[in-house]
Motif scaffolding. Structure first.
Motif, short mmCIF file in Angstrom:
data_model
loop_
_atom_site.label_atom_id
_atom_site.label_comp_id
_atom_site.label_asym_id
_atom_site.label_seq_id
_atom_site.Cartn_x
_atom_site.Cartn_y
_atom_site.Cartn_z
N SER A 110 0.83 -1.20 0.00
CA SER A 110 0.00 0.00 0.00
C SER A 110 0.87 1.25 0.00
O SER A 110 2.09 1.19 0.16
N GLY A 111 0.21 2.40 -0.15
CA GLY A 111 0.94 3.66 -0.15
C GLY A 111 1.65 3.92 1.16
O GLY A 111 2.71 4.56 1.18
N ARG A 117 -4.40 3.14 -7.14
CA ARG A 117 -5.33 3.24 -6.02
C ARG A 117 -5.18 4.52 -5.21
O ARG A 117 -6.17 5.08 -4.74
N GLU A 118 -3.97 4.98 -5.03
CA GLU A 118 -3.71 6.05 -4.07
C GLU A 118 -3.23 7.32 -4.78
O GLU A 118 -2.08 7.41 -5.20
N SER A 119 -4.13 8.27 -4.88
CA SER A 119 -3.81 9.55 -5.51
C SER A 119 -2.77 10.30 -4.67
O SER A 119 -2.86 10.34 -3.44
N LEU A 153 7.91 0.52 -10.18
CA LEU A 153 6.63 0.05 -9.67
C LEU A 153 5.86 -0.45 -10.89
O LEU A 153 5.04 0.26 -11.46
N VAL A 154 6.15 -1.67 -11.31
CA VAL A 154 5.62 -2.23 -12.55
C VAL A 154 4.37 -3.04 -12.24
O VAL A 154 4.39 -3.96 -11.43
N ASN A 155 3.27 -2.68 -12.90
CA ASN A 155 2.00 -3.38 -12.70
C ASN A 155 1.64 -3.47 -11.22
O ASN A 155 1.20 -4.51 -10.73
N CYS A 156 1.86 -2.38 -10.51
CA CYS A 156 1.51 -2.31 -9.07
C CYS A 156 0.28 -1.42 -8.94
O CYS A 156 0.36 -0.20 -9.15
#
Length: 461
Positions: A314-315, A342-344, A334-337
């Motif tokens: 998660s962020g 999800r987290e702006s 951060l490949v295909n994560c």
């Protein structure tokens, strides 16, 4: 004009030409063909009929300075040993050999060691049961890659011959520096000899392995290791990581893909005395925020962090890493994560914490939008490499931002970015003074972009 150029000058010109020009050069004249072959140092061969030895022997003998050779052929019973002996007799100056017609026997490798004493890199398949005593003959070998394949009818004979040679080749320190092993099974105890005699190895790569042989010998071998890769090695991942924590203090690079151990990885991170600088994980269900927090706490010298398909991250965990070690990180992937989507605001925070970033890879985040990418690039003006392959929602607006914020970009990958159009590519190419390589679809290259790239030595792929 041809008569004015001496052989030596022509050969020097041929050496400087790109490989794609070889076919055209060979058609000019018989002299040029002869000189081209005489100056060729690297070849890659695909043999459809590996039993046709005389033509191959004649062809190889026309390349007296051949030092790098890759051979691939259809698997034909008995052909591999014959082919490798032919290669050995025809190419005495080989330094690198990749040989994949089929598994070879120790007999052939003894012959290869005698005929090619300069060999420093070898990539071959071996049949089980494995025996590595032939390695004692390769005193200059630095890099070895072995793929273990299924037993054949003569495998046990090979092992018996190898065992009988133990007196001739006692334990002795070999000069291998890197080792790659694929398909090692529970019964492959021939590795024990390698662990005892190859203590200079700094890089170890294991692929699809279910065993490492004797644990005691392997533990001692790990002491000087600097780089380890585990790919699809779930049966042994936990054991290897725990042995690393107990026996190794020199490791600086760790890669674990497609099969790890959640508890074993966490224990390694918290207990190891290694000062890891590079981490590369593709662990969809085995990596979470606990691991990231432990990384932030224990690896303050981290310079490269690569995560791929890590769904449980998660962020919060990434921000923790950014705050703790971001100042020294030069590479982030951060490949295909899906946490990127999800987290702006996550990318903006990472960009602010990682101002020394030189290489950034956000490939295959299909929902990544211009605003999120731009908010990170504003803080990353030192980027030299940016990979955005498969980010379908990015548009020409992102391309314009890349050109303005990251004026030092040299290598960029925007393949399969459906929202980026030819106009955006053209403007980026024309306005990127330091660009040397751009990966993009041919259909998105305008005549202006192509001409500019040609005049400014920008490689388009």
């Amino acid at each position: 004009m041809d008569a004015l150029l001496c052989d030596e000058l022509l050969q020097e010109i041929f050496r400087r030409l790109p490989p794609s020009s070889s076919a055209a050069v060979s058609l000019v004249s018989k002299r040029w063909l002869y000189l081209l072959r005489s100056s060729t140092t690297s070849l890659s061969l695909l043999l459809h009929h590996p039993h046709l030895a005389p033509p191959l022997s004649s062809f190889l003998s026309q390349h007296p300075y051949l030092s790098v050779l890759s051979v691939n052929a259809a698997a034909v019973s008995g052909a591999s040993d014959h082919l490798i002996r032919l290669v050995a007799s025809s190419c005495p100056n080989l330094s690198h050999l990749r040989f994949f017609p089929g598994p070879v026997s120790p007999f052939s490798l003894f012959s290869l060691s005698s005929s090619c004493p300069r060999l420093s890199s070898l990539d071959i398949p071996l049949c089980r049961p494995l025996s590595f005593l032939w390695l004692a003959r390769f005193q200059n070998l630095k890099h070895l890659s072995v793929q273990s394949v299924a037993n054949n009818s003569s495998g046990f004979e090979y092992l018996k011959v190898g065992d009988n040679l133990l007196d001739e080749f006692p334990d002795s320190e070999l000069n291998l520096e890197s080792l790659c092993l694929s398909g090692i099974g529970p019964g492959d105890y021939g590795l024990n000899w390698v662990w005892r005699n190859c203590r200079k190895i700094k890089s170890l790569k294991l692929k699809r392995c279910e065993s490492v042989g004797d644990n005691v010998s392997f533990s001692g071998f790990l002491q000087g290791l600097e780089e380890l890769e585990l790919r699809s090695c779930r049966p042994i991942a936990n054991g290897v990581l725990l042995k690393l924590a107990e026996n190794c203090v020199s490791l600086n690079s760790l890669l674990v893909h497609d099969g790890g151990s959640k508890d074993g990885l966490l224990q390694f991170i918290t207990e190891t005395n290694c000062n890891l600088q590079k981490l590369d994980f593709r662990l969809p269900l085995d990596l979470d925020n606990h691991h990231l927090m432990a990384i932030a706490e224990n690896f303050r010298g981290l310079t490269s962090l690569r995560l791929q398909s890590c769904c449980l991250v998660s962020g919060e965990g990434l921000r923790g890493v950014g705050r703790a070690v971001g100042g020294g990180v030069e590479e982030l992937a951060l490949v295909n994560c899906d946490v990127v989507e999800r987290e702006s605001g996550l990318l903006a925070t990472l960009g602010q914490n990682m101002k020394r970033l030189r290489r950034l890879d956000l490939s295959y985040n299909e929902m990544l939008v211009d605003k999120e990418l731009m908010s990170m690039l504003v803080s990353c003006d030192g980027l030299v490499e940016l990979r955005l392959r498969g980010c379908n929602r990015l548009t020409n607006v992102a391309m314009a931002s890349m050109g303005k914020s990251c004026k030092g970009l040299q290598r960029v990958d925007i393949m399969n970015c459906c929202g980026i159009e030819a106009e955006g590519v053209e403007q980026f190419v024309v306005n990127s003074a330091k660009l040397t390589q751009l990966q993009v679809e041919q259909i998105k290259l305008s005549s202006v972009a192509t001409m500019w790239a040609s005049n400014h030595f920008i490689q388009l792929t």
